[in-house]
Each structure stands twice: as C-alpha cells, then as structure tokens.
Design an enzyme around this catalytic site. Sequence first.
Site, PDB file in Angstrom:
ATOM      1  CB  VAL A 146     -24.815   5.391  19.485  1.00  0.00           C
ATOM      2  CG1 VAL A 146     -25.557   6.026  21.281  1.00  0.00           C
ATOM      3  CG2 VAL A 146     -25.046   5.999  18.487  1.00  0.00           C
ATOM      4  NE  ARG A 160     -16.261  -4.091  17.737  1.00  0.00           N
ATOM      5  CZ  ARG A 160     -16.861  -4.149  16.724  1.00  0.00           C
ATOM      6  NH1 ARG A 160     -16.494  -5.409  16.031  1.00  0.00           N
ATOM      7  NH2 ARG A 160     -16.902  -3.169  16.754  1.00  0.00           N
ATOM      8  CB  VAL A 183     -38.219   3.151  15.640  1.00  0.00           C
ATOM      9  CG1 VAL A 183     -39.136   3.641  14.821  1.00  0.00           C
ATOM     10  CG2 VAL A 183     -38.175   1.314  16.069  1.00  0.00           C
ATOM     11  CE  LYS A 202     -34.224   2.181  11.799  1.00  0.00           C
ATOM     12  NZ  LYS A 202     -33.537   3.807  11.100  1.00  0.00           N
TER      13      LYS A 202
END
Length: 448
Positions: free
Chosen positions: A17, A48, A134, A207
């Site tokens: 994403v 990371r 969601v 959600k």
Amino acid sequence: MMRTRPLKVALLGCGVVGSEVARIMTTHADDLAARIGAPVELAGVAVRRPSKVREGIDPELITTDATALVKRGDIDVVIEVIGGVEPARTLITTAFEHGASVVSANKALLAQDGAALHAAAQEHGRDLYYEAAVAGAIPLIRPLRESLAGDKVNRVLGIVNGTTNFILDKMDTSGAGYSEALDEATALGYAEADPTADVEGFDAAAKAAILAGIAFHTRVRLDDVYREGMTEVTAADFASAKRMGCTIKLLAICERAADGGSVTARVHPAMIPLSHPLASVRGAYNAVFVESEAAGQLMFYGPGAGGSPTASAVLGDLVAVCRNRLNDATGPGDSAYTQLPVSPMGDVVTRYHISLDVADKPGVLAQVATVFAEHGVSIDTVRQQGRDVHGGTEGASAEGGGRREGGEASLVVVTHRAPDAALSGTVEALRQLDTVRGVASIMRVEGE
C-alpha cells in the site's frame, strides 16, 4: 489562488500500500495540488529495510527512524500504513503532539484504541482519517459519519474481507472443499501464507468494531465483537443452503436493538437468500449493506483490498486532511456521543439452520421437537433424509418409518427468529439426546 509552499507528508511504511501511495503522489502531483489548493511533498518515508530498492522513491527520503520523522515539526500530514498496534499507536500520538494530522489504514489499532486516538487528535486540534481501514477503496467511513450524519442507522450488514469471500464463492460455484478453495486463494495471492486473521474472522471483527462505532455513535471495541471463523463450512452446508434458495457468506453484522437502547456487533458465517444483494458479491470483492430510517437501504460495493484500491482511499483522506490544514480547520472527529451498551451475542435475535445426525427410527423427530419447545424456539421447517448403515441414502421421511432400525438419518431443522442464547441452549440439549448421534453443522440465517 494556489499556495506555493507545499504541504509536507511523512509516509510510515512502504509495502504494497505505501509504495502505491508514494507512486500516486509522485505521478499525480499536479492533479493532487489542483484538488487541494497547494502542492504536496513527500518529505520522508520510514521503513524497516532501507536497503530494499523502491522504484520511484528518492533514496534520500528513506529512513529507519520513524520517531524522528514524525517529530520533525514541519510535517503537515503523517500517513500510517505499517499496521499492527505498536509502534503505530505511539507514532500516531507523537505525530499529533508535533502538529501533524494523521491518515491511517490500521484497522486493528483503530478497533482497539480508536477512542484514545480520537481524543489525542482533538486535544491537539488535528485530524484522524481512516477510510482505508475498512473495505479498501469503497467509500464507506465518510458516508456513514458525514452523508448519513442526519439519519439514524439501524443496521450494517457486510462482506468486509475479500479472502474469505473468494473462498466461499469458490466453494459455492465450483463445489470445491474448504482446503481446496483456500489453496487456490493462496496461489492467486488473495490469502496470506498464514490466513488465520482472515478465515477465523479477526480481520472482519476489527472492521465491524469500527463500523458499529461510527454507525451508532458509540464506543465499540474489538473485544465487544462476537466472532466465529469459517473453517468449518462444508460442501454439505452449501448444498443445504441451495435447497433453501440461499448461499453462505462470512458477514459482519452491526445492529441497533429494536428499543434503541443497545447495539450488537458480530462476525460469523451465515446463510443469506439469493435475492439479497450481498448474495451476488463474487470473488474477492467487498460490499456493505446499510439500513437507515430516512435513506432506507443502501449498498456500497467494490474491491476491498490490494495496493491500488487501498491507496485510493488513503489519498482521498489525504486530500481532505490537506484541505483542512489550508483552512486551519478539522473535519468530523469522534462521533461517539451516545455511549450505548454493547449487548452480548446471546441477546441477538436470529435464526438457525441445524443439521443433525440422528438414529433412523420412529419417534426421533418428536423428541427433537420437544427439545425446541422446551427452550421456547419455534421450528420453521424440517427435512429428514435417511442413510443406511453403509452410508447409502434413502428417501425423505418425517419419522423415518419403514426403514430397518439401526440406520442413520440426517435431520435438518430451520428455526424461526429467537434469542441466540435460546438457540444455543437448544443445540446443547439436542447433543444430550441418545437418538442424536452428532450435530453436523450449525449456521445462522440472515438477510431476510
């Protein structure tokens, strides 16, 4: 007139994403600037593994020190897409403390600590937006807390996990078993190597907590959500559903009690009629069905996961938050003003589809019916099919008469609506009958 000084954005996480968010921010920079009224600048990306090549992102922007990035003081908006509870929670609150608004896709954190995060945002006069938490790209959070703000939402019924919907749809359309359908979902990239969060309903429960809190303006935490996974759903369940004119979906259901005094939130597999709009949601798609007093029935449908769909929701929030920054304003904050109690699953009024393995001899149905009556549960329909001791099937019968004693039968009972506690108690009592050799499956019936 467009402001020339750019709004600075810090990105926490650059996976599927995050990398798509960064790509769209770069390739659509002019369009975003026109929509916002000022240019936006990617000021830093916390990761990371800094050695990983990230195409299209200036290596100078990469850092492993996420805390230092959100503490810079010149960051206008922090986009958090790292997931998990910590360090995301600390990073978000630190961002508020240092003057940044936050856009997040972190359903787990919001379901657990949404109230505290909203309070921190309000304390520092900043925004917390989370449309992407969601149902991916589907515009859902904003319609619930803005477009329907003047309405009264009574029920939210949704398919909010694409992995589970893909698996159940494959079982329905091809006759595949659960394991076979899961293997295909994994091969296609819909299911993770460890699919537990999806197939056991944890993802959908988070959600559901978020949706219930927004829809009913009350505090609903993850611990308040009743949860059942879908790993026990079988091809036989789908066969039974088809005989009833239904299919099976893993549903997130949020309801306001009939008297308006409490709410419930739950996630579990359920049979729904083929006539219901959610029954036709195929593959890895999501859909949420909303029932409100004034607007009536609404359905929101679209891709619920993936880099591009989720990034679309993140960037929609980014535009809204940036506009608020330019106007020295904030958008809708925490709307949990009613503080309605969350009722336990036992109080939910629903229907059951129960499949029993019983002795195939006279009087069995009467014994079973007596148990239902003793628990105050009314029976809607009954179907009984005999099996001989070698597993062959015989014709349907109400009492199993005419067969040699010692055979087995499958008895399917569908109830009328009753409190879930009464239905659950009925099932436990049925297990104690000598003539009931096993409870093959239990499934709720919804959407009628």
